[in-house]
Design a protein around this motif. Sequence first.
Motif, short mmCIF file in Angstrom:
data_model
loop_
_atom_site.label_atom_id
_atom_site.label_comp_id
_atom_site.label_asym_id
_atom_site.label_seq_id
_atom_site.Cartn_x
_atom_site.Cartn_y
_atom_site.Cartn_z
N THR A 169 0.80 -1.15 -0.05
CA THR A 169 -0.05 -0.02 0.05
C THR A 169 0.98 1.38 0.04
O THR A 169 2.20 0.99 0.31
N PRO A 170 0.32 2.31 -0.12
CA PRO A 170 1.27 3.46 -0.36
C PRO A 170 1.90 3.76 1.07
O PRO A 170 2.76 4.44 1.10
N GLU A 171 1.19 3.45 2.19
CA GLU A 171 1.56 3.65 3.41
C GLU A 171 2.92 2.94 3.88
O GLU A 171 3.63 3.10 4.59
N ASP A 172 3.22 1.97 2.87
CA ASP A 172 4.37 1.03 2.96
C ASP A 172 5.52 1.77 2.25
O ASP A 172 6.96 1.49 2.34
N THR A 173 5.21 2.94 1.69
CA THR A 173 6.65 3.55 1.13
C THR A 173 7.36 4.16 2.02
O THR A 173 7.03 4.68 2.87
N ALA A 174 8.80 3.96 1.82
CA ALA A 174 9.64 4.22 2.86
C ALA A 174 11.10 3.86 2.45
O ALA A 174 11.32 3.03 1.33
N LEU A 175 11.98 4.27 3.06
CA LEU A 175 13.51 3.60 2.99
C LEU A 175 13.65 2.51 4.19
O LEU A 175 13.36 2.63 4.95
#
Length: 123
Positions: free
Chosen positions: A85-91
């Motif tokens: 999901t977009p909430e998983d976007t991260a480094l």
Amino acid sequence: LKLVESGGGLVQPGGSLRLSCAASGFTLHYYSMAWFRQVPGKEREGVLCISTSGTTDYADSVKGRFTISRDIAKNTVYLQMNSLTPEDTALYYCSRSMPSTGCRFDTRLYDNWGQGTQVTVSS
């Protein structure tokens, strides 16, 4: 002693990615290994951990979607991410625990970190 992450990239919501963390200079399965992630302006968040015995611990936000595994022969730990999901976007960072600390999502208990690999979930 080095940890090198790879496998990040851009993926659409609902898609999957597998991150790899290749370790050198130490034997990976002698330590608990964890994946953390961080977005700008927020603290680094523990995602998954695998202990020396192979037991795993997960953040609630990824249970049922992410799994952690390791290949002892390749001295590599993996993060399989499904239903992104977009909430998983991260480094996303791979890290090695200090001896005898087990799987705890406290960054102070980890003494070696990779450089991170960016995961972006977007349509």
